[in-house]
Design a protein around this motif. Structure first.
Motif, short mmCIF file in Angstrom:
data_model
loop_
_atom_site.label_atom_id
_atom_site.label_comp_id
_atom_site.label_asym_id
_atom_site.label_seq_id
_atom_site.Cartn_x
_atom_site.Cartn_y
_atom_site.Cartn_z
N ILE A 11 0.75 -1.17 -0.22
CA ILE A 11 0.04 -0.19 -0.03
C ILE A 11 1.04 1.24 0.12
N ARG A 12 0.55 2.23 -0.47
CA ARG A 12 1.02 3.66 -0.61
C ARG A 12 -0.22 4.64 -0.43
N VAL A 13 0.21 5.23 0.81
CA VAL A 13 -0.66 6.35 1.31
C VAL A 13 -0.56 7.61 0.53
N ASP A 14 -1.63 7.69 -0.32
CA ASP A 14 -1.36 9.11 -1.26
C ASP A 14 -1.99 10.20 -0.72
N GLN A 15 -3.29 9.84 -0.05
CA GLN A 15 -4.18 11.04 0.50
C GLN A 15 -4.87 10.21 1.89
N LEU A 27 5.37 9.79 0.81
CA LEU A 27 4.24 8.68 0.85
C LEU A 27 4.64 7.51 1.72
N GLU A 28 3.63 7.21 2.55
CA GLU A 28 4.14 6.25 3.27
C GLU A 28 3.77 4.92 2.58
N LEU A 29 4.90 4.00 2.99
CA LEU A 29 4.72 2.59 1.96
C LEU A 29 4.58 1.41 3.05
N VAL A 30 3.84 0.62 3.03
CA VAL A 30 3.65 -0.50 3.73
C VAL A 30 3.43 -1.58 2.98
N VAL A 31 4.18 -2.62 3.12
CA VAL A 31 4.22 -3.87 2.43
C VAL A 31 4.23 -5.24 3.19
N ASP A 32 4.03 -6.50 2.36
CA ASP A 32 4.20 -7.73 2.98
C ASP A 32 5.70 -7.92 3.05
N ALA A 33 6.17 -8.33 4.32
CA ALA A 33 7.62 -8.32 4.58
C ALA A 33 8.13 -9.35 4.06
N VAL A 34 9.42 -9.10 3.54
CA VAL A 34 10.34 -10.30 2.83
C VAL A 34 11.01 -10.98 3.85
N GLN A 35 11.37 -12.16 4.04
CA GLN A 35 12.29 -12.94 4.99
C GLN A 35 13.39 -12.15 4.93
N HIS A 56 7.45 -1.68 7.06
CA HIS A 56 7.45 -0.19 6.85
C HIS A 56 8.55 0.45 6.07
N LEU A 57 8.30 0.81 4.68
CA LEU A 57 9.53 1.10 4.10
C LEU A 57 9.72 2.53 4.13
N PRO A 58 10.83 3.00 3.65
CA PRO A 58 11.17 4.48 3.65
C PRO A 58 10.12 4.96 2.78
N PRO A 59 9.59 6.19 3.15
CA PRO A 59 8.58 6.71 2.15
C PRO A 59 8.94 7.38 0.77
N ALA A 60 7.99 7.22 -0.07
CA ALA A 60 8.21 7.45 -1.58
C ALA A 60 8.18 8.89 -1.50
N ILE A 61 9.23 9.41 -2.35
CA ILE A 61 9.19 10.98 -2.42
C ILE A 61 8.63 11.53 -3.73
N VAL A 62 7.82 12.53 -3.63
CA VAL A 62 7.10 13.06 -4.94
C VAL A 62 7.17 14.52 -4.95
N ASP A 63 7.50 15.10 -6.03
CA ASP A 63 7.35 16.49 -6.43
C ASP A 63 6.01 17.16 -6.51
N ASN A 64 5.58 18.20 -5.80
CA ASN A 64 4.31 18.76 -5.92
C ASN A 64 4.22 20.15 -6.26
N PRO A 65 4.28 20.37 -7.56
CA PRO A 65 4.39 21.64 -8.15
C PRO A 65 3.24 22.61 -7.36
N LEU A 66 2.14 21.99 -7.00
CA LEU A 66 1.11 22.85 -6.64
C LEU A 66 0.96 23.01 -5.37
N GLY A 67 2.17 22.53 -4.59
CA GLY A 67 2.30 22.91 -3.12
C GLY A 67 2.60 24.11 -2.48
N ARG A 68 2.64 24.31 -1.36
CA ARG A 68 2.94 25.71 -0.87
C ARG A 68 4.57 25.60 -0.64
N PRO A 69 5.16 26.84 -1.02
CA PRO A 69 6.63 26.79 -0.78
C PRO A 69 6.98 26.79 0.81
N SER A 70 8.31 26.17 0.96
CA SER A 70 8.47 25.97 2.36
C SER A 70 9.11 27.50 3.07
#
Length: 237
Positions: free
Chosen positions: A61-65, A170-178, A208-222
């Protein structure tokens, strides 16, 4: 590796894996049992049909929203006695969007993809009161599960993107690999039988994997991007 990508979106979702009696909770993201149930419904499988081929699929699963937690309560009457039933509390995720991914045999995944285009039974997001909205299948691709979840286009709504920063995790949650070093937890979330007379669930390890990073041109500047340190400005004032 071959995966089938799914977009899980709707006004309400409810993914319970530990609900009991008059309280029906929801998890923060879709359960494997719930998504496999959706796939079985698309193919027209009955609750008493075999699902072993589905349970062998690796799931992620990836948590997009993430959505907002909502509480509802319901009343009921026993029509044979006229007495009121106990008040039932039900929890939902409102305005949530997820990307789900199942990895396995290409033939099975292509059959599921075809079924999602013209499902036999209605598709719902955990509960029957939570129908899907928009296209569910994002197609079958030749990638491993983690790569597919990290690279697929961000599915969040435009209004949500506008209130997020310009780089989003974006949070990533997957079936674990042994043998994996990623943080894991154990969940009772593998459907062994959907039969109303004998519902059974097995255990699975979730990573729980390291999150996926996406660019968001619509987002607010930091704050740093504006060249102004607002905390320093307030202290000076």
């Amino acid at each position: 590796m071959t995966v089938l990508l799914l977009r899980l979106a709707g006004p309400l979702q409810a993914w319970g894996d530990s609900s009991r009696f008059a309280r029906r909770d929801t998890g923060r993201y879709p359960t494997k049992s719930g998504v496999l149930g959706l796939l079985a419904a698309a193919e027209g499988r009955r609750r008493t049909d075999e699902i072993e081929d589905l349970t062998r699929l690796r799931f992620g699963i990836r948590v997009d929203q993430p959505g907002q937690l909502q509480r509802d309560f319901q009343t009921a009457i026993n029509w044979s006695t006229g007495k009121s039933m106990p008040l039932s509390y039900r929890y939902y995720l409102a305005d949530a969007v997820f990307v789900a991914c199942v990895e396995g045999d290409r033939g099975l995944l292509e059959a599921l993809d075809t079924a999602l285009m013209d499902p036999v039974f209605p598709l719902y997001l955990g509960r029957r009161s939570c129908p899907t909205s928009g296209r569910v299948s994002l197609g079958v691709v030749d990638e491993d599960l983690t790569s597919a979840l990290s690279s697929v286009e961000w599915q969040a709504a435009s209004w949500y993107r506008r209130i997020q920063p310009q780089r989003v995790e974006l949070e990533l949650v997957v079936d674990a690999v042994q043998g994996s070093a990623d943080p894991t937890e154990t969940r009772r979330d593998v459907p062994l039988s959907f039969s109303p007379e004998r519902r059974e669930y097995g255990w699975r390890e979730v990573a729980h994997l390291p999150p996926a990073i996406v660019d968001n041109p619509l987002g607010r500047p930091s704050r740093r991007a504006t060249g102004i340190d607002w905390l320093d400005a307030v202290e000076e004032a």
